[in-house]
Design a protein around this motif. Structure first.
Motif, mmCIF file in Angstrom:
data_model
loop_
_atom_site.group_PDB
_atom_site.id
_atom_site.type_symbol
_atom_site.label_atom_id
_atom_site.label_comp_id
_atom_site.label_asym_id
_atom_site.label_seq_id
_atom_site.Cartn_x
_atom_site.Cartn_y
_atom_site.Cartn_z
ATOM 1 N N MET A 125 85.324 -7.054 -22.718
ATOM 2 C CA MET A 125 84.660 -7.521 -23.937
ATOM 3 C C MET A 125 84.794 -6.432 -24.991
ATOM 4 N N GLY A 126 84.852 -6.842 -26.235
ATOM 5 C CA GLY A 126 84.974 -5.853 -27.289
ATOM 6 C C GLY A 126 84.473 -6.358 -28.620
ATOM 7 N N VAL A 127 83.954 -5.436 -29.434
ATOM 8 C CA VAL A 127 83.573 -5.740 -30.809
ATOM 9 C C VAL A 127 84.127 -4.648 -31.722
ATOM 10 N N ALA A 128 84.454 -5.039 -32.934
ATOM 11 C CA ALA A 128 84.908 -4.094 -33.961
ATOM 12 C C ALA A 128 84.240 -4.472 -35.270
ATOM 13 N N ASP A 129 83.916 -3.486 -36.071
ATOM 14 C CA ASP A 129 83.165 -3.719 -37.306
ATOM 15 C C ASP A 129 83.880 -3.060 -38.474
ATOM 16 N N GLY A 130 84.497 -3.857 -39.324
ATOM 17 C CA GLY A 130 85.196 -3.329 -40.491
ATOM 18 C C GLY A 130 84.251 -2.600 -41.436
ATOM 19 N N VAL A 131 84.690 -1.455 -41.937
ATOM 20 C CA VAL A 131 83.855 -0.616 -42.802
ATOM 21 C C VAL A 131 83.847 -1.175 -44.221
ATOM 22 N N GLY A 132 82.640 -1.461 -44.723
ATOM 23 C CA GLY A 132 82.491 -2.162 -45.997
ATOM 24 C C GLY A 132 82.939 -1.395 -47.222
ATOM 25 N N GLY A 133 83.106 -0.059 -47.106
ATOM 26 C CA GLY A 133 83.489 0.739 -48.270
ATOM 27 C C GLY A 133 84.828 0.356 -48.873
ATOM 28 N N VAL B 7 74.782 -6.992 -19.780
ATOM 29 C CA VAL B 7 75.593 -6.077 -20.582
ATOM 30 C C VAL B 7 75.686 -6.652 -21.993
ATOM 31 N N LEU B 8 75.164 -5.910 -22.949
ATOM 32 C CA LEU B 8 75.174 -6.336 -24.351
ATOM 33 C C LEU B 8 76.106 -5.430 -25.140
ATOM 34 N N THR B 9 77.029 -6.039 -25.859
ATOM 35 C CA THR B 9 77.924 -5.307 -26.760
ATOM 36 C C THR B 9 77.684 -5.837 -28.169
ATOM 37 N N ALA B 10 77.537 -4.944 -29.147
ATOM 38 C CA ALA B 10 77.161 -5.414 -30.489
ATOM 39 C C ALA B 10 77.576 -4.423 -31.563
ATOM 40 N N THR B 11 77.674 -4.928 -32.787
ATOM 41 C CA THR B 11 77.915 -4.073 -33.945
ATOM 42 C C THR B 11 76.600 -3.449 -34.404
ATOM 43 N N ASP B 12 76.709 -2.478 -35.312
ATOM 44 C CA ASP B 12 75.508 -1.762 -35.746
ATOM 45 C C ASP B 12 74.550 -2.643 -36.537
ATOM 46 N N GLY B 13 74.991 -3.821 -36.969
ATOM 47 C CA GLY B 13 74.072 -4.729 -37.644
ATOM 48 C C GLY B 13 72.902 -5.112 -36.769
ATOM 49 N N LEU B 14 73.101 -5.119 -35.445
ATOM 50 C CA LEU B 14 71.997 -5.364 -34.522
ATOM 51 C C LEU B 14 71.158 -4.118 -34.343
ATOM 52 N N PHE B 15 71.788 -2.999 -33.994
ATOM 53 C CA PHE B 15 71.044 -1.784 -33.656
ATOM 54 C C PHE B 15 70.342 -1.163 -34.857
ATOM 55 N N ALA C 33 64.622 -10.089 -22.077
ATOM 56 C CA ALA C 33 63.946 -10.294 -20.792
ATOM 57 C C ALA C 33 64.168 -11.702 -20.259
ATOM 58 N N THR C 34 64.259 -12.684 -21.162
ATOM 59 C CA THR C 34 64.421 -14.075 -20.727
ATOM 60 C C THR C 34 65.801 -14.339 -20.133
ATOM 61 N N ALA C 35 66.749 -13.432 -20.383
ATOM 62 C CA ALA C 35 68.118 -13.630 -19.902
ATOM 63 C C ALA C 35 68.418 -12.831 -18.643
ATOM 64 N N GLN C 36 67.469 -12.016 -18.176
ATOM 65 C CA GLN C 36 67.722 -11.180 -17.007
ATOM 66 C C GLN C 36 68.031 -12.047 -15.791
ATOM 67 N N ASP D 211 73.770 -6.573 -43.096
ATOM 68 C CA ASP D 211 75.036 -6.167 -42.493
ATOM 69 C C ASP D 211 75.570 -7.309 -41.634
ATOM 70 N N ASP D 212 76.859 -7.211 -41.299
ATOM 71 C CA ASP D 212 77.431 -8.151 -40.332
ATOM 72 C C ASP D 212 76.792 -7.896 -38.968
ATOM 73 N N ILE D 213 76.554 -8.976 -38.219
ATOM 74 C CA ILE D 213 75.941 -8.853 -36.893
ATOM 75 C C ILE D 213 76.783 -9.635 -35.897
ATOM 76 N N THR D 214 77.377 -8.931 -34.946
ATOM 77 C CA THR D 214 78.178 -9.577 -33.908
ATOM 78 C C THR D 214 77.661 -9.120 -32.545
ATOM 79 N N ILE D 215 77.465 -10.085 -31.640
ATOM 80 C CA ILE D 215 76.911 -9.785 -30.322
ATOM 81 C C ILE D 215 77.738 -10.493 -29.252
ATOM 82 N N ILE D 216 77.997 -9.800 -28.131
ATOM 83 C CA ILE D 216 78.502 -10.431 -26.919
ATOM 84 C C ILE D 216 77.510 -10.089 -25.805
ATOM 85 N N LEU D 217 76.999 -11.101 -25.140
ATOM 86 C CA LEU D 217 76.023 -10.912 -24.061
ATOM 87 C C LEU D 217 76.599 -11.441 -22.764
ATOM 88 N N ALA D 218 76.563 -10.629 -21.715
ATOM 89 C CA ALA D 218 77.096 -11.020 -20.419
ATOM 90 C C ALA D 218 76.103 -10.705 -19.319
#
Length: 229
Positions: A1-9, A143-151, A164-167, A217-224
């Motif tokens: 799994m992978g995420v990439a976040d283009g820099v807005g500058g 396993v959660l993978t996400a862009t900084d828009g989430l964090f 917790a509901t997905a555990q 910000d852009d928010i991208t999440i992959i949850l497994a």
């Protein structure tokens, strides 16, 4: 799994860095399908895929963070590579047992892969700078993978409560609902004027007058969910 976040500058130059981010993940995806792909080394996958894009006749422009994670099924081990401020975390029994940490040159200036790479203004870094880790997983881990828009917008304590509901969940449909809920909640927090977001707290710690509120910000999440016995 992978995420990439283009820099807005890059927007000030009329360039959509999201195109480079998508091409980077597309290259990673294609290379991961090859028989010689070694899931124990996602950093090498990032290196090879980035170099592949650099070698194209028509070069892209833009820069992006990147986070890749791979599961080696035979021994249920997670292998990761992270460059910049996208990231991942692993939850077990309602607690974070492993996570990535941001790579920054300075506040809000993450490590990033850049095209063209000699554009010093955009702060291009080498893919070899990605931090690689590995850890054994257990059945039921998330396993959660996400862009900084989430964090940047959701405190870890709130994120853990929402997950917790997905555990232990193995239904892809129900995992998708949890991921959708996370994106919607983080999106709402990102435009809140009064919420003390993690980004606002870090800005204050760096003596910047950001004030309170979230960071749109852009928010991208992959949850497994791990279903390997």
């Amino acid at each position: 799994m992978g995420v990439a976040d283009g820099v807005g500058g890059w927007r000030v130059k009329g360039i959509d860095a999201g195109i480079f981010a998508k091409e980077l993940m597309s290259s990673c995806s294609s290379n991961a399908q090859r028989p010689e792909f070694d899931g124990r080394n996602p950093r090498q996958l990032l290196i090879d895929s980035f170099n592949q894009l650099k070698g194209k006749t028509t070069q892209l422009q833009g820069s992006s963070t990147a986070c890749l994670v791979a599961l080696k099924r035979s021994d249920c081990t997670l292998h990761t590579a992270n460059l910049g401020d996208s990231g991942f975390l692993v939850l077990r029994g309602g607690k974070v047992v492993h996570r990535s940490y941001c790579q920054h040159h300075g506040f809000n200036t993450p490590y990033q892969l850049a095209m063209p790479q000699d554009n010093k203004q955009q702060g291009g870094d080498e893919p070899e700078a990605a931090v690689a880790t590995h850890m054994p997983l257990q059945e039921g881990d998330l396993v959660l993978t996400a862009t900084d828009g989430l964090f940047d917008n959701m405190p870890e304590s709130l994120l853990v409560r929402q997950l917790a509901t997905a555990q232990g969940e193995t239904s892809s449909e129900r995992l998708q609902l949890v991921a959708n809920k996370l994106v919607a909640l983080a999106g709402n927090l990102s435009v809140s004027a009064n919420f003390q977001s993690p980004f606002a707290l870090r800005a204050r710690a760096n003596n910047l007058n950001f004030g309170s509120g979230g960071k749109p910000d852009d928010i991208t999440i992959i949850l497994a969910s791990v279903a390997v016995p």
